[in-house]
Design a protein around this motif. Structure first.
Motif, mmCIF file in Angstrom:
data_model
loop_
_atom_site.group_PDB
_atom_site.id
_atom_site.type_symbol
_atom_site.label_atom_id
_atom_site.label_comp_id
_atom_site.label_asym_id
_atom_site.label_seq_id
_atom_site.Cartn_x
_atom_site.Cartn_y
_atom_site.Cartn_z
ATOM 1 N N PHE A 175 -12.310 3.630 76.807
ATOM 2 C CA PHE A 175 -13.322 4.166 75.892
ATOM 3 C C PHE A 175 -12.855 4.197 74.441
ATOM 4 O O PHE A 175 -13.596 4.657 73.567
ATOM 5 C CB PHE A 175 -13.766 5.559 76.347
ATOM 6 N N SER A 176 -11.644 3.710 74.192
ATOM 7 C CA SER A 176 -11.206 3.471 72.827
ATOM 8 C C SER A 176 -11.400 2.005 72.446
ATOM 9 O O SER A 176 -11.880 1.690 71.350
ATOM 10 C CB SER A 176 -9.735 3.860 72.660
ATOM 11 N N TRP A 235 -13.363 -0.371 74.095
ATOM 12 C CA TRP A 235 -14.749 -0.837 74.248
ATOM 13 C C TRP A 235 -15.561 -0.634 72.969
ATOM 14 O O TRP A 235 -16.227 -1.563 72.493
ATOM 15 C CB TRP A 235 -15.368 -0.151 75.464
ATOM 16 N N GLY A 270 -8.055 10.956 76.259
ATOM 17 C CA GLY A 270 -6.680 10.797 75.818
ATOM 18 C C GLY A 270 -5.962 12.098 75.522
ATOM 19 O O GLY A 270 -4.733 12.110 75.402
ATOM 20 N N LEU A 324 -8.632 5.687 81.271
ATOM 21 C CA LEU A 324 -10.005 5.917 80.802
ATOM 22 C C LEU A 324 -10.049 6.029 79.282
ATOM 23 O O LEU A 324 -10.981 5.531 78.638
ATOM 24 C CB LEU A 324 -10.569 7.185 81.445
ATOM 25 N N SER A 325 -9.052 6.681 78.709
ATOM 26 C CA SER A 325 -9.018 6.811 77.249
ATOM 27 C C SER A 325 -8.862 5.443 76.599
ATOM 28 O O SER A 325 -9.450 5.174 75.543
ATOM 29 C CB SER A 325 -7.872 7.732 76.814
ATOM 30 N N GLY A 346 -13.296 8.599 74.405
ATOM 31 C CA GLY A 346 -11.966 8.087 74.671
ATOM 32 C C GLY A 346 -10.887 9.036 74.180
ATOM 33 O O GLY A 346 -9.861 9.235 74.848
ATOM 34 N N GLY A 393 -16.115 6.555 71.105
ATOM 35 C CA GLY A 393 -14.702 6.608 70.730
ATOM 36 C C GLY A 393 -14.128 8.000 70.896
ATOM 37 O O GLY A 393 -12.959 8.165 71.283
#
Length: 232
Positions: A129-130, A132, A174, A125-126, A170, A167
């Motif tokens: 969302f980093s 994208w 993370g 997931l991190s 993300g 971000g």
């Protein structure tokens, strides 16, 4: 790749940074734990390296110019952000794996092996969302500054339609994998400090953009959530 989008030394540095981080995390953890025979740690490290390879390939193909910007601290970076981000990475790369390793060495706490897969899911997931936001936002540098040299403007496409700082979402995902992946309950303590730093950084960056970036106040009225949908 054209000459215009060729990676510079700083771009290469941005690419290899995630690999350096996970290698250092592994070294700290294995030294602190006193053994390299921890399968769950190797499993997570391997998954992280594969994810970094995929992410690197995608960014090299799609956003090489952004990588060149992200590879160093740019002029105009807010002083408070330098302190916050350095503190965050101190906890992420050194303190959290150190605590997890000592926790494992002295068998103070533990989580079942299947929690490793929760950690891997959080890392995935991190990664999403980093990457994208980077594919939509050419101003997605590694530190907080108003990029007057790049005609900085508001981005409202992709994940920026959902939250104003995807971000950092993300980054939030993370921050969570290590306690699950390494099976250490006590390592949630430094992770909680990392999460606090993310919320603080999000708050101050949003305040900076509200005050200094044209059109951002109007954007914030349209996209109401700063970091987490339906909460904040």
């Amino acid at each position: 790749m054209t000459e215009k989008t060729k990676l510079t030394k700083t771009g290469i540095n941005a690419i290899i940074s995630p690999f350096r981080w996970i290698i250092l995390i592994g070294i700290v953890y294995f030294i602190a734990s006193g053994t390299i025979e921890t399968i769950r740690a190797w499993l997570y490290i391997g998954f992280h390296i594969i994810g970094s390879l995929v992410g690197s390939f995608l960014l090299i193909k799609k956003t090489p110019e952004l990588l060149n910007q992200r590879g160093k601290i740019q002029e105009g970076t807010k002083k408070w952000d330098k302190t916050v981000i350095l503190t965050y990475f101190l906890f992420a790369i050194i303190i959290t794996p150190l605590v997890a390793g000592l926790d494992s060495r002295f068998k103070i706490s533990s989580l079942p092996f299947y929690y490793t897969f929760i950690g891997m899911g959080l890392y995935f997931l991190s990664l999403v969302f980093s990457l994208w936001p980077m594919l939509h936002n050419p101003f997605f540098e590694g530190t907080v500054r108003i990029q007057k040299d790049k005609n900085h403007k508001v981005v409202d496409t992709g994940p920026y339609r959902i939250v104003r700082h995807p971000g950092y979402l993300g980054m939030l995902f993370g921050s969570l994998p290590l306690p699950f992946a390494f099976g250490s309950i006590y390592s949630f303590i430094p992770v909680s400090i990392m999460i606090f730093l993310i919320f603080m950084r999000t708050f101050y960056e949003d305040k900076t953009l509200q005050n200094e970036l044209g059109g951002y106040k109007e954007y914030s009225q349209k996209v109401k959530y700063c970091l987490i949908p339906f909460l904040w």
